[in-house]
Scaffold this motif. Structure first.
Motif, short mmCIF file in Angstrom:
data_model
loop_
_atom_site.label_atom_id
_atom_site.label_comp_id
_atom_site.label_asym_id
_atom_site.label_seq_id
_atom_site.Cartn_x
_atom_site.Cartn_y
_atom_site.Cartn_z
N GLU A 10 38.54 35.75 38.93
CA GLU A 10 39.62 36.18 38.03
C GLU A 10 39.10 37.19 37.02
O GLU A 10 37.95 37.14 36.60
N ILE A 11 40.00 38.12 36.62
CA ILE A 11 39.71 39.08 35.56
C ILE A 11 40.77 38.92 34.49
O ILE A 11 41.97 38.98 34.78
N TRP A 12 40.33 38.73 33.25
CA TRP A 12 41.23 38.55 32.12
C TRP A 12 41.03 39.71 31.14
O TRP A 12 39.91 40.04 30.78
N VAL A 13 42.12 40.36 30.75
CA VAL A 13 42.08 41.46 29.80
C VAL A 13 42.97 41.10 28.62
O VAL A 13 44.15 40.77 28.80
N ASN A 14 42.40 41.13 27.42
CA ASN A 14 43.12 40.78 26.19
C ASN A 14 43.80 39.42 26.30
O ASN A 14 44.94 39.22 25.88
N GLY A 15 43.09 38.47 26.93
CA GLY A 15 43.59 37.10 27.01
C GLY A 15 44.59 36.84 28.10
O GLY A 15 45.11 35.72 28.22
N GLN A 16 44.86 37.85 28.93
CA GLN A 16 45.84 37.67 30.00
C GLN A 16 45.18 37.90 31.36
O GLN A 16 44.42 38.86 31.54
N LYS A 17 45.49 37.03 32.30
CA LYS A 17 44.97 37.17 33.65
C LYS A 17 45.62 38.38 34.32
O LYS A 17 46.85 38.56 34.24
N THR A 18 44.81 39.21 34.97
CA THR A 18 45.33 40.43 35.57
C THR A 18 44.90 40.50 37.03
O THR A 18 43.97 39.81 37.46
N LEU A 28 45.30 49.36 31.99
CA LEU A 28 44.92 48.23 31.14
C LEU A 28 43.92 48.63 30.06
O LEU A 28 43.45 47.78 29.30
N GLY A 29 43.58 49.92 30.01
CA GLY A 29 42.68 50.39 28.97
C GLY A 29 41.21 50.31 29.33
O GLY A 29 40.36 50.25 28.44
N ILE A 30 40.88 50.32 30.64
CA ILE A 30 39.49 50.26 31.09
C ILE A 30 39.08 51.63 31.63
O ILE A 30 39.75 52.19 32.49
N GLY A 31 37.98 52.17 31.11
CA GLY A 31 37.43 53.42 31.61
C GLY A 31 36.10 53.16 32.29
O GLY A 31 35.38 52.22 31.94
N PHE A 32 35.76 53.97 33.28
CA PHE A 32 34.54 53.74 34.06
C PHE A 32 33.81 55.07 34.26
O PHE A 32 34.29 55.95 34.96
N ILE A 33 32.65 55.20 33.62
CA ILE A 33 31.82 56.38 33.79
C ILE A 33 30.81 56.06 34.88
O ILE A 33 29.85 55.33 34.67
N THR A 34 31.03 56.60 36.06
CA THR A 34 30.24 56.27 37.24
C THR A 34 28.84 56.86 37.14
O THR A 34 28.61 57.88 36.47
#
Length: 493
Positions: free
Chosen positions: A307-315, A326-332
């Motif tokens: 499971e992945i939870w973002v800001n207290g909510q399961k996503t 969801l506000g996640i950035g990824f610098i590869t």
């Protein structure tokens, strides 16, 4: 082979890249070439090997003025360039990669596979390399690919090998093997130009060092006659009082939590959390699964369970777009292959993840877009003449800043940084560290994957160690040491 480059000038359009550079390489020496990204190191070596022509200046090889028409011409004359982005054909075998473009043939014009295999085995034995010749090159580790490139250079009987950031993606063990090879090559009279931003390596294996800054030669000295502080001062033109800026972390609420996420055969039962305003360092050996875990969180690698939870909510994150929403950035870690569109301009790259915000009615507000990009160029001090410069024309450090700018632009709550300072100079590294501090001061949660233990120790508030696809331990920033991290990474005590 003795090489002397004198008064080298080179401009690309209005951009003057080199202004009177001098460089000398003696036979059988390991010569470090250092400077900030954009100082002109790669351009100088590309001129030496015939990829570019200088506007003014001379090149002498063993006392005779020489100009190579192209890199193949340089190779025929004993000069090989191993680039940071390795020239490997992943779907071809190791043997085929070693001879691509220069395959020996029988009297009938057929491939002489027996001769190819014999030559390859002899070269690998000389380098103490154990890689199956029939294995696909894409299945080899980066360290093995590096050794394949060195073997290719030696098979053309290179007297000069230029290595650009050769250890940027290697494990400690692979680095030791590379240094052993360099030592043996030196004893055989092969000269090596060693381009690296890793100061410790320079002082460990090099004989002399040339420092460049802003397209000029600043100094050339034997290694015993200089120091790391002096080299840094000459590279950046100022004192850098601290390698890592001080952190004053004030972590807030948990922003991201992963619970027992699994990707069969890659990583298993991985659980951790990161809070706003916190830098969570992720350490471990290459191949341990660090990058794969991050790609799973960002929706680039499907999860089998967890499971992945973002800001207290399961996503349910199944695509990068969902992660971004969801506000996640990824610098590869692969900025050229995945982080940038090299044929796109800086403006297009930076604004790409944020285009919707500039087109509320379906049409892009170009004035707002340009103002946004200009702001980020100034904030990250990206060296460029214009936002319309293509990303592929920038130095490695400035390309990395463009990647960071595009993800800062989305206003992330969580920012995943995978090898954020790989292949960039010490001045640019400190700028990125300061930016990380500013982001966490604004409440951004940062996950930083890094193979550089000083970076992990210098910037992390907490440290996770990954071993064979599992979290093998967690350390606070205060208690962590290189020894403790390596013990957890290798299964030691």
């Amino acid at each position: 082979m003795h090489i002397k480059m004198s008064g080298i000038h080179k401009a690309f359009g209005k951009n003057q890249v080199l202004t009177g550079v001098d460089f000398e390489l003696k036979a059988g020496e390991v010569h470090a070439l250092m400077g900030e990204n954009g100082a002109g190191k790669s351009t100088l070596m590309n001129i030496l090997t015939g990829l570019h022509r200088c506007d003014r200046g001379t090149i002498e090889v063993d006392g005779r003025k020489t100009t190579f028409s192209n890199p193949k011409d340089a190779e025929r004359n004993g000069i090989a360039f191993i680039h940071q982005e390795l020239n490997i054909w992943p779907d071809m075998t190791v043997l085929e990669n070693l001879f691509v473009g220069k395959e020996p043939r029988t009297a009938l014009g057929l491939l002489d596979v027996k001769k190819m295999r014999s030559l390859a085995e002899r070269q690998f034995e000389k380098l103490n390399v154990l890689i199956p010749l029939d294995q696909e090159a894409g299945l080899c580790s980066v360290g093995q690919q590096q050794m394949i490139e060195i073997a290719k250079a030696l098979m053309i009987q290179a007297e000069v090998i230029i290595m650009d950031e050769p250890t940027a993606a290697l494990t400690e063990r692979e680095i030791e093997s590379l240094f052993d090879v360099i030592g043996r090559l030196k004893q055989e009279g092969v000269s090596i130009v060693y381009i690296s931003h890793r100061m410790e390596e320079i002082f460990q294996i090099c004989d002399r060092i040339t420092v460049m800054r802003d397209g000029q030669t600043i100094d050339c000295k034997p290694i015993p006659e200089t120091s790391m502080d002096e080299v840094v001062r000459k590279m950046v033109g100022r004192e850098l009082t601290e390698r890592f800026p001080q952190r004053h972390a004030h972590p807030g609420e948990t922003v991201l939590e992963v619970k027992e996420i699994t990707r069969a055969g890659v990583f298993e039962d991985v659980s951790f959390s990161v809070r706003s305003g916190e830098i969570l360092g992720v350490a471990g050996l290459l191949g341990a699964g660090r990058t794969e875990i991050m790609r799973g969180i960002f929706g680039l690698l499907p999860l089998d369970s967890g499971e992945i939870w973002v800001n207290g909510q399961k996503t349910a994150i199944q695509t990068p777009r969902q992660a971004v929403n969801l506000g996640i950035g990824f610098i590869t870690e692969d900025r050229k292959g995945e982080g940038l569109a090299l044929d796109f301009t800086i403006r297009e790259n930076v604004s790409l993840p944020s285009l919707r915000s500039f087109a509320p009615k379906g049409f892009i507000d170009q004035h707002s877009e340009l103002a946004f990009v200009d702001m980020l160029i100034k904030r990250l001090m990206i060296k460029t003449e214009s936002p319309e410069t293509k990303a592929g024309h920038l130095s490695g450090g400035n390309q990395q800043k463009v990647v960071i700018a595009k993800w800062i632009g989305i206003g992330p709550r969580v920012l995943i940084l995978d090898e954020p300072t790989r292949g960039i100079d010490i001045g640019a590294k400190r700028e990125i560290y300061q930016l990380m501090n500013e982001l966490t001061d604004r409440g951004v949660a940062i996950i930083m994957v890094s193979s550089e233990l000083p970076e992990i120790l210098g910037m992390s508030d907490r440290i996770l160690v990954v071993r064979e696809g599992r979290i093998s331990g967690e350390l606070s920033g205060q208690e962590a040491t290189q020894e403790k991290i390596m013990a957890l990474a290798t299964g030691g005590q």
